[in-house]
Motif scaffolding. Sequence first.
Motif, PDB file in Angstrom:
ATOM      1  N   THR A   1      -8.030  -9.598  10.984  1.00 15.31           N
ATOM      2  CA  THR A   1      -7.837 -10.981  11.421  1.00 15.31           C
ATOM      3  C   THR A   1      -9.030 -11.475  12.220  1.00 15.31           C
ATOM      4  O   THR A   1      -9.852 -10.685  12.712  1.00 15.31           O
ATOM      5  CB  THR A   1      -6.578 -11.119  12.299  1.00 15.31           C
ATOM      6  OG1 THR A   1      -6.818 -10.488  13.563  1.00 15.31           O
ATOM      7  CG2 THR A   1      -5.349 -10.486  11.641  1.00 15.31           C
TER       8      THR A   1
ATOM      9  N   GLU B   1      -7.435 -19.330   8.618  1.00 13.55           N
ATOM     10  CA  GLU B   1      -6.478 -18.221   8.593  1.00 13.55           C
ATOM     11  C   GLU B   1      -5.046 -18.724   8.799  1.00 13.55           C
ATOM     12  O   GLU B   1      -4.106 -18.225   8.168  1.00 13.55           O
ATOM     13  CB  GLU B   1      -6.846 -17.204   9.658  1.00 13.55           C
ATOM     14  CG  GLU B   1      -5.958 -15.986   9.713  1.00 13.55           C
ATOM     15  CD  GLU B   1      -6.373 -15.042  10.822  1.00 13.55           C
ATOM     16  OE1 GLU B   1      -6.292 -13.818  10.622  1.00 13.55           O
ATOM     17  OE2 GLU B   1      -6.788 -15.525  11.900  1.00 13.55           O
TER      18      GLU B   1
ATOM     19  N   PRO C   1      -2.864 -17.593   5.540  1.00 16.85           N
ATOM     20  CA  PRO C   1      -2.950 -16.268   6.168  1.00 16.85           C
ATOM     21  C   PRO C   1      -3.165 -15.175   5.127  1.00 16.85           C
ATOM     22  O   PRO C   1      -2.515 -15.159   4.081  1.00 16.85           O
ATOM     23  CB  PRO C   1      -1.599 -16.126   6.870  1.00 16.85           C
ATOM     24  CG  PRO C   1      -0.697 -17.105   6.202  1.00 16.85           C
ATOM     25  CD  PRO C   1      -1.559 -18.232   5.759  1.00 16.85           C
TER      26      PRO C   1
ATOM     27  N   ALA D   1      -3.794 -11.660   6.195  1.00 14.79           N
ATOM     28  CA  ALA D   1      -3.540 -10.300   6.681  1.00 14.79           C
ATOM     29  C   ALA D   1      -2.190  -9.763   6.223  1.00 14.79           C
ATOM     30  O   ALA D   1      -1.985  -8.552   6.199  1.00 14.79           O
ATOM     31  CB  ALA D   1      -3.630 -10.260   8.205  1.00 14.79           C
TER      32      ALA D   1
END
Length: 472
Positions: free
Chosen positions: A223, A458, A462, A464
Motif C-alpha cells: 500500500t 488507491e 484499491p 491490496a
Amino acid sequence: MDDRELVYLGAARQAELVRAGKVSARRLVEAALHRAERLDHRLGAFRVLLAERALAEADARDAALAAGGPGADGPLLGVPVAVKDELDVAGEVTTFGGAANLTPVPHDSEAVRRLRDAGAVIIGKTTMPEFGQWPFTESAAHGYARNPWNTTRTTGGSSGGSAAAVAAGLAGAALGGDGGGSIRIPAACCGLFGLKPQRGRVPTAPHPHLWYALGTIGPLTRTVLDSALLYDVLSGPADGDRWTARPARTSFVHAASTEPGRLRIAYSAEPAVPGVRPHPEHVAALDDTVRILRELGHDVREADPRYPDTTAAFLPQFCGGVRAEAATVERPDLLELRTRRTLRLARLAPEAAVERAVRAGERMAERAGRCFAGADLLLTPTLAARPRKVGALDGAGTTAAMLRSLPMIAYTALWNVTGHPAASVPAGFGSDGLPLAVQLVGREHEETTVLQVAAQLEAVRPWAGRTPDLPY
C-alpha cells in the motif's frame, strides 16, 4: 485472523497489531517464513532465508514490548522485511546477485540498520540480476525470480526478488534499489506500489553512492501508507552521502493520509526512449487513470514532455556503477560472462567520463523540469511492454540484453538521470491476468505530492485486497 490474512496485511497494519498485543512478532515472522519455505521454490524470491536469526529477533521484539522498554513502540515493530542482495546485512554475504563474493559482511548497511531500529525483523535477502544491471531478475548463480501472478512471467527487475516476496505474502515489505526503474518496474509487474525517492533521500552508506547519480534505495510495499511508513524510517542524511535531498515539507505518513487539493497534472503516453511503442492496454490504463483524476477534481491535461535524450548521461554511469561494484568482489573470475562483457564496455567510460555524465544529468534535470512548468505531477505508463516470459536474458550478451531491456525502462530511466521522485501505481489488471500500472512523477524533492495522489488512486481502485492464486 488466520495466517493467510496476516501475511497480506502489509507493514503498517502488521506493526499496529503487534504494538496492540493482538499478534506477536514471532507469529508474524513464523507465518512469513512458513509461506516462504512452502512457496519460494516456485518463485525464486529469496537468495537466502534467515529463519533462525529472524525468529530470535522476533522474540526480542516481543520481549521489548512486554517489558515496555526501548523499542517497544517502533513503527515497524515485528514486521518481517526482506532485503535486496545489494544491501549489507550483518553476518551475510552481499552477493550483488552473483557468485563472486564469499565472505559475510560485519555490519548492516545504514538502511538496514534504520529498519532494525524501527523494530523490523530481517527475514532474508532477495534475488537480483548480477549488479542490478537488467530489468529482469535472472542470474546464472540464482536462476529466475517468477511473478506470483503467473510463474511463467518475469517479476521485472532488478528488485524482482523483493517484489515477488511482497506480492506473494512472504514479507510485509521489502527493500529494493532503483538505478533505472528497478523499484518501479517490478512493482508494476507484480501489482505493488513502488516509489523511487528523490536522489539523496535514503542514504547509501557504507557507500557514498549507488551507481553514481542514478541509484536510490527504497521499499516495495502493498500500500501507499506502507511505503510512506518505511520512508519515514529510512529518510535522512548519513555521513559520507554524496547527495542529500532537501527535507520533506511533512512526514510521508502524513502526506499519504492528507488530501492534496486540486492539482495540475500533465499526462503523456510518449516514451522517453525513441522507437519504443507502448502496449495498448498500458495506454488504456493511463486513460482510465486520467478519467479518475478528473473525477477527483484535478486539472488533467495531455502534454508533450519533449524529453531530453539521456543516453550520454545514463550509459556512462551504468558502466561506471557496474565497474565500481565489480571492483569490490573477491572472485572476479566467477562473474557472469555477460557481466565481463559489460566490464569491457565500461573501459570506454573512464572515471572522468562518468563524472562528466553526472554533470550532464544535472543539466538534463533542468530540461526535464520543464515538464512541470505548468503542472504539479506528470502521469505516464510505467512500462511499455507486458511482463514477458522468464528467460529474457537467456543467450543474450550485453548488447542484446540492453535491447531487450528498452521496453521495460522506456518510461523510468529518465528520472534516475534527473533525480526526480517517481512511483509506479497499480492500475488494475490486463487481459493476460497480470497487473497494470501507471507512473506518477513529481517535482524535485516532492515525494509528498506523489504519495498524496497515489493514495487517492488507491482509495478509488484499491489493489491490496486482491492477491495471487497461490496456496498457503
